[in-house]
Design a protein around this motif. Structure first.
Motif, PDB file in Angstrom:
ATOM      1  N   MET A  29       0.826  -1.209   0.000  1.00 57.81           N
ATOM      2  CA  MET A  29       0.000   0.000   0.000  1.00 57.81           C
ATOM      3  C   MET A  29       0.861   1.261   0.000  1.00 57.81           C
ATOM      4  O   MET A  29       0.535   2.248  -0.658  1.00 57.81           O
ATOM      5  N   ALA A  30       1.982   1.216   0.724  1.00 61.00           N
ATOM      6  CA  ALA A  30       2.872   2.373   0.748  1.00 61.00           C
ATOM      7  C   ALA A  30       3.470   2.629  -0.637  1.00 61.00           C
ATOM      8  O   ALA A  30       3.546   3.772  -1.094  1.00 61.00           O
ATOM      9  N   TRP A  31       3.884   1.563  -1.324  1.00 59.90           N
ATOM     10  CA  TRP A  31       4.431   1.717  -2.670  1.00 59.90           C
ATOM     11  C   TRP A  31       3.371   2.256  -3.631  1.00 59.90           C
ATOM     12  O   TRP A  31       3.670   3.090  -4.492  1.00 59.90           O
ATOM     13  N   GLY A  59       3.299   5.011   4.690  1.00 56.80           N
ATOM     14  CA  GLY A  59       2.079   5.234   3.920  1.00 56.80           C
ATOM     15  C   GLY A  59       1.388   6.530   4.282  1.00 56.80           C
ATOM     16  O   GLY A  59       0.970   7.294   3.400  1.00 56.80           O
ATOM     17  N   LEU A  60       1.256   6.808   5.586  1.00 59.59           N
ATOM     18  CA  LEU A  60       0.615   8.064   6.011  1.00 59.59           C
ATOM     19  C   LEU A  60       1.450   9.270   5.570  1.00 59.59           C
ATOM     20  O   LEU A  60       0.901  10.281   5.118  1.00 59.59           O
ATOM     21  N   LEU A 109      12.317   8.514   2.340  1.00 59.24           N
ATOM     22  CA  LEU A 109      13.211   7.852   3.293  1.00 59.24           C
ATOM     23  C   LEU A 109      12.453   6.833   4.139  1.00 59.24           C
ATOM     24  O   LEU A 109      12.962   5.731   4.413  1.00 59.24           O
ATOM     25  N   ALA A 110      11.231   7.189   4.553  1.00 59.99           N
ATOM     26  CA  ALA A 110      10.419   6.259   5.339  1.00 59.99           C
ATOM     27  C   ALA A 110      10.066   5.027   4.518  1.00 59.99           C
ATOM     28  O   ALA A 110      10.083   3.892   5.030  1.00 59.99           O
ATOM     29  N   LEU A 111       9.752   5.224   3.225  1.00 63.42           N
ATOM     30  CA  LEU A 111       9.447   4.089   2.348  1.00 63.42           C
ATOM     31  C   LEU A 111      10.680   3.216   2.155  1.00 63.42           C
ATOM     32  O   LEU A 111      10.588   1.978   2.169  1.00 63.42           O
ATOM     33  N   PHE A 154      13.581  -1.731   3.193  1.00 66.32           N
ATOM     34  CA  PHE A 154      14.822  -2.405   3.600  1.00 66.32           C
ATOM     35  C   PHE A 154      14.574  -3.359   4.757  1.00 66.32           C
ATOM     36  O   PHE A 154      15.049  -4.503   4.750  1.00 66.32           O
ATOM     37  N   VAL A 155      13.837  -2.896   5.770  1.00 68.12           N
ATOM     38  CA  VAL A 155      13.581  -3.728   6.954  1.00 68.12           C
ATOM     39  C   VAL A 155      12.798  -4.975   6.567  1.00 68.12           C
ATOM     40  O   VAL A 155      13.119  -6.099   6.996  1.00 68.12           O
TER      41      VAL A 155
END
Length: 341
Positions: free
Chosen positions: A28-30, A276-277, A296-298, A303-304
């Motif tokens: 969803m973030a992507w 995502g937010l 950066l958050a994405l 990565f994690v």
């Protein structure tokens, strides 16, 4: 060469659906990064969504086989002070898969059925967990061993309902279920703070669960926008999510000192939800700095989760996963006198 135990399936706890949650959140973030990254982001979201669906099928089949072959293991999970909360990862996975499907395919009938199944199952699990709190005694009631961030999943997970419910035309029910999670979120935060003050921090082996605290405000912020709330409220939720992220990160070094376990997947969905937010908020702002932070958050969440996938594959290959749970996983803290559930 694999050194997996012959009875390894017995130790497939419900928390394994956290893998599905993490992959869904990342997909969803992507997809939300498409306005910034274009078709590459959409293709990446689709690929991760397919992987999430495959992971769900694999874990669901394995869990079914486990229930058939080791029903006593499932019964023990339902009694366990920590693992019982992980039962909610299944309905949450259904809601997230439906949300992904709606984002990619639109409001199809079978996705509506999937969403309703997850929504109602999530509500049922919430009632079941809260009903445990009314039981006499600490073994199955609300004793300190049960007060961990894992409770966010069954108790606050209802805030996920609007993510697909509004698009599917069930905004009223989605708002009602969202309200349940919104009411119980501060209640659980207060319980966790009191537990820390009275009993101290959780055992080192369950420290990764602290990251779950990031997910509720991150999802609440996205849900508020989906329900038509003013952006200022979403920004407030983002600020709270950032606070919990920084707080959780303060224990990250101690987490890494522990052997890898399925509990480490507790980092995945919260990090993806925060990304995502943040990406959603970039669509409401022209700030270059916010766009950079969102990317950066994405990248961090990606990565994690990639590292978690590699570690999980190695753990299954080497037989270090699907093992009996260490006693430290169920103790509240050293010196409290608690016994395994």
């Amino acid at each position: 060469m694999s050194t997996q135990r012959p009875d390894a399936l017995k130790f497939l706890a419900p928390g394994w659906f956290a893998i599905v949650m993490g992959l869904c959140g990342l997909a969803m973030a992507w997809l939300r990064a498409a306005p910034l990254m274009g078709d590459v982001s959409s293709a990446g979201g689709l690929a991760i969504a397919v992987l999430a669906a495959l992971a769900f099928v694999v874990v669901l089949i394995a869990s079914w086989l486990r229930w058939l072959r080791h029903p006593e293991a499932l019964a023990e999970d339902l009694r366990h002070p920590v693992r019982h909360a992980m039962v909610a990862t299944l309905p949450v996975s259904l809601i997230l898969l439906a949300t992904l499907g709606v984002s990619l395919l639109g409001p199809l009938v079978w996705l509506e059925a999937l969403w309703w199944g997850g929504s109602l199952a999530q509500l049922a699990v919430t009632v079941w967990v809260l009903a445990r709190w009314l039981r006499p005694g600490k073994e199955l009631g609300l004793g300190w061993p049960a007060v961990t961030p894992a409770l966010f999943i069954p108790v606050v997970g209802n805030v996920l309902a609007p993510l697909a419910g509004v698009t599917l035309g069930h905004g009223n029910w989605a708002a009602a279920q969202f309200g349940i999670g919104l009411l119980l979120w501060p209640v659980l935060v207060a319980l966790l703070v009191v537990r820390l003050a009275v009993q101290g921090v959780w055992p080192e082996r369950v420290l990764p669960l602290v990251f779950i605290s990031v997910a509720p405000p991150a999802v609440i912020g996205t849900g508020l926008l989906q329900l038509g709330a003013p952006p200022a409220l979403a920004w407030m939720a983002w600020g709270v999510a950032l606070l919990f992220l920084l707080w959780s990160a303060s224990a990250f070094k101690r987490m890494l000192a522990q052997p890898f376990s399925i509990q480490f997947w507790a980092l995945s969905f919260p990090l993806a939800s925060f990304a995502g937010l943040t990406l959603v908020l970039t669509h409401l702002s022209d700030s270059r700095g916010l766009q950079t932070l969102a990317m950066l958050a994405l990248a961090l969440a990606s990565f994690v989760i990639a590292a978690l996938l590699v570690a999980t594959f190695k753990g299954l290959r080497d037989g270090t996963l699907l093992q009996p749970e260490p006693v430290a996983m169920v103790a509240t803290s050293a010196g409290t006198g608690s016994q395994p559930g």
